[in-house]
Design a protein around this motif. Structure first.
Motif, PDB file in Angstrom:
ATOM      1  N   GLY A  28      -9.420  -2.562   8.319  1.00 54.06           N
ATOM      2  CA  GLY A  28      -9.025  -1.487   9.257  1.00 54.06           C
ATOM      3  C   GLY A  28      -7.438  -1.503   9.202  1.00 54.06           C
ATOM      4  O   GLY A  28      -7.020  -2.254   8.586  1.00 54.06           O
ATOM      5  N   ASP A  39      -0.735  -1.630  -4.119  1.00 55.53           N
ATOM      6  CA  ASP A  39      -2.135  -1.205  -3.499  1.00 55.53           C
ATOM      7  C   ASP A  39      -2.280   0.568  -3.704  1.00 55.53           C
ATOM      8  O   ASP A  39      -1.325   1.105  -3.063  1.00 55.53           O
ATOM      9  N   ALA A  48       0.862  -1.339  -0.100  1.00 55.99           N
ATOM     10  CA  ALA A  48       0.016  -0.039  -0.016  1.00 55.99           C
ATOM     11  C   ALA A  48       0.940   1.331  -0.098  1.00 55.99           C
ATOM     12  O   ALA A  48       1.362   1.569   1.032  1.00 55.99           O
ATOM     13  N   TYR A  99       3.275   5.954   7.254  1.00 56.55           N
ATOM     14  CA  TYR A  99       2.203   7.135   7.487  1.00 56.55           C
ATOM     15  C   TYR A  99       3.035   8.324   8.416  1.00 56.55           C
ATOM     16  O   TYR A  99       2.367   8.980   9.065  1.00 56.55           O
TER      17      TYR A  99
HETATM   18  N1  LLP Z   1      -5.979  -1.189   1.766  1.00 53.73           N
HETATM   19  C1  LLP Z   1      -6.987  -0.176   1.905  1.00 53.73           C
HETATM   20  C2  LLP Z   1      -7.928  -0.369   1.319  1.00 53.73           C
HETATM   21  C3  LLP Z   1      -6.553   0.643   2.894  1.00 53.73           C
HETATM   22  O1  LLP Z   1      -7.376   1.742   3.063  1.00 53.73           O
HETATM   23  C4  LLP Z   1      -5.459   0.458   3.591  1.00 53.73           C
HETATM   24  C5  LLP Z   1      -5.080   1.714   4.456  1.00 53.73           C
HETATM   25  C6  LLP Z   1      -4.455  -0.322   3.468  1.00 53.73           C
HETATM   26  C7  LLP Z   1      -4.683  -1.304   2.424  1.00 53.73           C
HETATM   27  C8  LLP Z   1      -2.941  -0.603   4.333  1.00 53.73           C
HETATM   28  O2  LLP Z   1      -3.352  -0.738   5.535  1.00 53.73           O
HETATM   29  P1  LLP Z   1      -2.208  -1.232   6.836  1.00 53.73           P
HETATM   30  O3  LLP Z   1      -1.735  -2.566   6.240  1.00 53.73           O
HETATM   31  O4  LLP Z   1      -1.213   0.073   6.361  1.00 53.73           O
HETATM   32  O5  LLP Z   1      -2.790  -1.173   7.862  1.00 53.73           O
HETATM   33  N2  LLP Z   1      -2.916   7.139   8.562  1.00 53.73           N
HETATM   34  C9  LLP Z   1      -3.208   6.127   9.427  1.00 53.73           C
HETATM   35  C10 LLP Z   1      -3.463   4.744   8.746  1.00 53.73           C
HETATM   36  C11 LLP Z   1      -4.472   4.995   7.551  1.00 53.73           C
HETATM   37  C12 LLP Z   1      -4.949   3.561   6.930  1.00 53.73           C
HETATM   38  C13 LLP Z   1      -5.567   3.841   5.757  1.00 53.73           C
HETATM   39  N3  LLP Z   1      -5.822   2.615   4.920  1.00 53.73           N
HETATM   40  C14 LLP Z   1      -2.155   5.811  10.335  1.00 53.73           C
HETATM   41  O6  LLP Z   1      -1.141   6.410  10.386  1.00 53.73           O
HETATM   42  O7  LLP Z   1      -2.276   4.821  11.521  1.00 53.73           O
END
Ligand code: LLP
Length: 380
Positions: A187, A65, A44, A361
């Protein structure tokens, strides 16, 4: 992660320091875990789109992604394979959809019926067929911060299960859409495996349901969300991928030739990055002591936005004794606080401070508020 403090002394702060060897080890663990399984991992880009980081990731064959037209361009530029690109987001604009279609990306993760109709129209105009997965809102609570919970009905994301039949039928009927599968993302920073187990159960139910309707999916995208250890990054520099992938290995009843796609962001890059800054002043009022850094919420917004706590280390203090400080930035906002009541060795002006687990992030959410410069970056 390793922090070559000697090299930091003359560098302009604040900057992100990335440990590329930790990133490489993390990527290797992921690829070892998925080997022999019909699993495809996407990175991502929203977590960190630094070109040097992307270059490391692309080398391992991992996909992308994406959530914007500019991310599609960045992924193409970095050399990601379009057959391993998925594009999600509730508000894809026409030019962004065009960018996806022009680059023949594998899949649009579609979040509404009107969006699917527009993708079909644009694809038809271009004489192409767009691969699509329907993003389902499974109404599963990921038990994480409410700003990063995405899979419950009060979120804007995905399509509710009660209307899913209608949307799947529509997708099958549109001539410039090729329905590839279902997409989920419940999430981020999820620290127990239970929500992922529930997700598997929900997916099994839905796959069976649609099979009965005569619809077979070539893939299921389970999203991202695996959490990392912000409290003890030194002890746990690599996220628990073995346990995570096991949930899906054991929990999903896959059909023949069906693939599982993952969209991992934070768990790939969080631990390989630290924000390095200098103490500008130490000041004291009648109740508190403040360590004021030259880094602030413009460089790393997570503490201000989500009350996130990142481990903070004084890299240069020679003091044996500790004191308690609020560690703050220079921005004109009261939320510009990295940590309240942080115990640090007695800290002085000029000390170098590392804010750990900042690779995800961090840089990607930096802003120029207060007309500040963006943070720099160095690699080790
Ligand atoms: N796929 C989708 C559709 C998403 O919306 C996201 C993250 C991911 C994958 C990746 O998720 P991860 O593996 O990184 O959890 N700014 C926030 C996090 C926002 C996440 C948004 N979507 C933070 O700093 O905690």
């Amino acid at each position: 992660m390793k922090l070559p403090i000697d090299k930091f002394k003359d560098l302009r702060t604040p900057f992100y320091c990335y440990d590329l060897s930790l990133l490489r080890s993390t990527l290797k663990v992921i690829n070892d875990e998925i080997e022999g399984y019909p699993f495809v991992v996407h990175y991502a880009l929203k977590a960190n789109a630094n070109p040097v980081i992307l270059n490391e990731i692309v080398k391992t064959g991992i996909g992308a992604d994406l959530v914007s037209g500019n991310e599609i361009m960045a992924a193409v530029e970095a050399g990601f394979n379009p057959t391993r690109m998925a594009y999600a987001g509730v508000g894809k604009t026409d030019w962004e959809i065009e960018a996806g279609i022009d680059n023949d990306i594998y899949c649009f993760n579609v979040e509404s019926l009107p969006e699917m109709e527009v993708i079909n129209e644009i694809a038809a105009r271009k004489g192409k067929t767009a691969g699509v997965a329907i993003r389902v809102n499974p109404n599963i609570d990921a038990h994480t911060h409410r700003y990063i919970t995405t899979g419950t009905t009060d979120n804007k994301f995905g399509i509710d299960i009660p209307v899913l039949d209608e949307v799947v039928e529509k997708a099958v009927s549109l001539s410039n859409i090729h329905l590839r599968g279902l997409h989920f993302h419940i999430g981020s920073q999820i620290t127990t495996l239970e929500p992922f187990r529930l997700l598997c159960e929900k997916i099994n139910e839905l796959v069976e349901h649609f099979e009965k309707m005569g619809v077979n999916f070539e893939m299921i995208d389970v999203g991202g969300g695996l959490g990392v250890d912000y409290g003890n990054p030194e002890e746990n520099p690599i996220a628990p991928f073995h346990e995570f992938f096991n949930v899906f290995k054991q929990g999903l009843k896959l059909r023949e030739r069906q693939k599982v796609h993952f969209e991992l962001g934070r768990s790939i890059v969080a631990q390989c990055g630290a924000l390095i800054s200098r103490v500008v002043f130490v000041k004291e009022n009648s109740i508190k002591k403040f360590v004021i850094l030259d880094a602030g919420m413009t460089d790393l917004i997570r503490p201000a936005l989500y009350s996130a706590h990142h481990k903070i280390v004084n890299l240069t203090s020679q003091e044996q004794e500790q004191d308690t400080y609020d560690v703050v930035g220079p921005i004109c906002e009261s939320s510009d606080v990295f940590s309240n009541d942080e115990k640090l060795p007695i800290t002085h002006r000029g000390d170098l401070i590392a804010v750990l687990t900042a690779g995800a992030y961090g840089e990607s959410m930096a802003s120029r508020y207060n007309m500040r410069d963006l943070p720099g970056c160095h690699f080790c």
